[in-house]
Design a protein around this motif. Structure first.
Motif, short mmCIF file in Angstrom:
data_model
loop_
_atom_site.label_atom_id
_atom_site.label_comp_id
_atom_site.label_asym_id
_atom_site.label_seq_id
_atom_site.Cartn_x
_atom_site.Cartn_y
_atom_site.Cartn_z
N GLU A 1 100.16 75.81 29.89
CA GLU A 1 100.20 76.29 31.27
C GLU A 1 100.64 75.14 32.18
O GLU A 1 100.37 73.98 31.91
N ALA A 2 101.29 75.50 33.26
CA ALA A 2 101.82 74.50 34.19
C ALA A 2 100.70 73.77 34.93
O ALA A 2 99.59 74.29 35.04
N HIS A 3 101.04 72.60 35.44
CA HIS A 3 100.13 71.89 36.32
C HIS A 3 99.99 72.71 37.60
O HIS A 3 100.90 73.44 37.98
N LYS A 4 98.87 72.58 38.24
CA LYS A 4 98.68 73.16 39.57
C LYS A 4 98.68 71.99 40.55
O LYS A 4 99.42 71.03 40.35
N VAL A 5 97.83 72.04 41.55
CA VAL A 5 97.68 70.91 42.46
C VAL A 5 97.18 69.70 41.68
O VAL A 5 97.55 68.56 41.94
N GLY A 6 96.35 69.96 40.68
CA GLY A 6 95.89 68.94 39.75
C GLY A 6 96.52 69.18 38.39
O GLY A 6 97.08 70.24 38.13
N PRO A 7 96.43 68.19 37.51
CA PRO A 7 97.07 68.32 36.20
C PRO A 7 96.35 69.33 35.29
O PRO A 7 95.16 69.59 35.46
N ASN A 8 97.10 69.85 34.32
CA ASN A 8 96.49 70.67 33.27
C ASN A 8 95.57 69.75 32.48
O ASN A 8 95.95 68.64 32.10
N LEU A 9 94.35 70.20 32.23
CA LEU A 9 93.35 69.35 31.58
C LEU A 9 93.33 69.47 30.07
O LEU A 9 92.53 68.80 29.41
N ASN A 10 94.19 70.29 29.49
CA ASN A 10 94.16 70.47 28.05
C ASN A 10 94.40 69.13 27.35
O ASN A 10 95.36 68.43 27.65
N GLY A 11 93.49 68.78 26.45
CA GLY A 11 93.60 67.56 25.68
C GLY A 11 93.31 66.27 26.43
O GLY A 11 93.65 65.19 25.96
N PHE A 12 92.65 66.36 27.59
CA PHE A 12 92.46 65.14 28.39
C PHE A 12 91.35 64.25 27.87
O PHE A 12 91.41 63.02 28.05
N LEU A 13 90.33 64.82 27.21
CA LEU A 13 89.23 63.98 26.72
C LEU A 13 89.75 63.00 25.66
O LEU A 13 90.49 63.37 24.76
N GLY A 14 89.37 61.75 25.81
CA GLY A 14 89.84 60.70 24.91
C GLY A 14 91.13 60.05 25.35
O GLY A 14 91.57 59.06 24.76
N SER A 15 91.76 60.58 26.40
CA SER A 15 93.03 60.01 26.86
C SER A 15 92.81 59.16 28.10
O SER A 15 91.78 59.25 28.76
N LYS A 16 93.82 58.35 28.40
CA LYS A 16 93.75 57.50 29.59
C LYS A 16 94.09 58.35 30.81
O LYS A 16 95.03 59.15 30.80
N LEU B 1 84.28 72.09 29.14
CA LEU B 1 85.57 71.40 29.04
C LEU B 1 85.81 70.88 27.62
O LEU B 1 86.95 70.94 27.13
N LYS B 2 84.78 70.41 26.95
CA LYS B 2 84.93 69.96 25.56
C LYS B 2 85.36 71.12 24.67
O LYS B 2 86.17 70.95 23.76
N GLU B 3 84.87 72.31 24.99
CA GLU B 3 85.19 73.50 24.20
C GLU B 3 86.62 74.00 24.45
O GLU B 3 87.34 74.33 23.53
N VAL B 4 87.01 74.08 25.72
CA VAL B 4 88.26 74.78 26.06
C VAL B 4 89.49 73.87 26.23
O VAL B 4 90.60 74.38 26.34
N THR B 5 89.30 72.55 26.24
CA THR B 5 90.46 71.68 26.43
C THR B 5 90.92 71.00 25.14
O THR B 5 91.82 70.17 25.17
N VAL B 6 90.35 71.41 24.03
CA VAL B 6 90.77 70.85 22.75
C VAL B 6 92.15 71.40 22.43
O VAL B 6 92.36 72.60 22.46
N GLN B 7 93.07 70.50 22.13
CA GLN B 7 94.46 70.95 21.85
C GLN B 7 94.56 71.78 20.61
O GLN B 7 94.01 71.66 19.63
#
Length: 153
Positions: A73-88, A147-153
Motif C-alpha cells: 500500500e502507498a505511503h500516506k502522510v506518514g510512511p507505510n509501516l510494513n516491515g519497519f520493526l528492526g529497521s533504521k 504492530l508486531k502482528e500486522v507489519t511483518v513482511q
C-alpha cells in the motif's frame, strides 16, 4: 398604520423563512460532511488488518489516518509501516523524512517504539509527525503487539 403593520408582518415572514432555509442548508451540509466522514472511516477501517487484539487495532485507528501497514500500500502522510520493526528510522523508499528523524539513529524495537509513542516530539525534536502520542501503558502494549502482528513482511 395598516401599511406599516403589513410591511412588518411581511418582513417577519421573510426573516422566518430565511432562517428556516438557512437552518435546513446547514443541516444538509452537516449531514453530507458526516456521511463523507463515515464513508472515509469505513474505507480506512477496511484496509486495517483484523486481529484478535481488539484494543491494539482500536488504538491503531489513531495511526491509520496517516499510516498504512499492509505490504504494497502507498505511503500516506506518514510512511507505510510494513516491515519497519528492526529497521533504521527514516529509511523507507519514496518517503521524505525530517532530517532530525533520519539523524537520530533509531532502530525500531519495542523499546524505541514505546519511547516514540510516549511523545514523538520530545523523543525526536523537530520531527514532522504531528501526533501527541499514546500515554497509557496498556494501550501502548496493545498497539505494539498489534504492530508486531500486522507489519511483518
Amino acid at each position: 398604520m395598516k401599511k406599516i403593520f403589513n410591511i412588518l408582518t411581511l418582513l417577519s415572514l421573510v426573516i422566518i423563512f430565511h432562517s428556516c432555509t438557512e437552518k435546513q442548508k446547514k443541516e444538509e451540509t452537516t449531514f453530507k460532511v458526516k456521511k463523507e466522514a463515515a464513508k472515509t472511516n469505513t474505507q480506512a477501517a477496511a484496509t486495517i488488518p483484523q486481529s484478535e487484539n481488539k484494543l491494539g487495532r482500536r488504538v491503531f485507528l489513531l495511526c491509520a489516518a496517516c499510516h498504512n501497514v499492509v505490504k504494497g500500500e502507498a505511503h500516506k502522510v506518514g510512511p507505510n509501516l510494513n516491515g519497519f520493526l528492526g529497521s533504521k528510522a527514516g529509511m523507507k523508499e519514496d518517503f521524505v523524512y525530517s532530517e532530525e528523524l533520519k539523524n537520530k539513529g533509531i532502530i525500531w524495537s519495542e523499546e524505541t517504539l514505546r519511547e516514540w509513542l510516549s511523545n514523538p516530539a520530545s523523543y525526536v525534536p523537530g520531527t514532522k509527525m504531528a501526533f501527541v502520542g499514546v500515554k497509557k501503558k496498556e494501550q501502548q502494549d496493545a498497539l505494539i503487539e498489534y504492530l508486531k502482528e500486522v507489519t511483518v513482511q
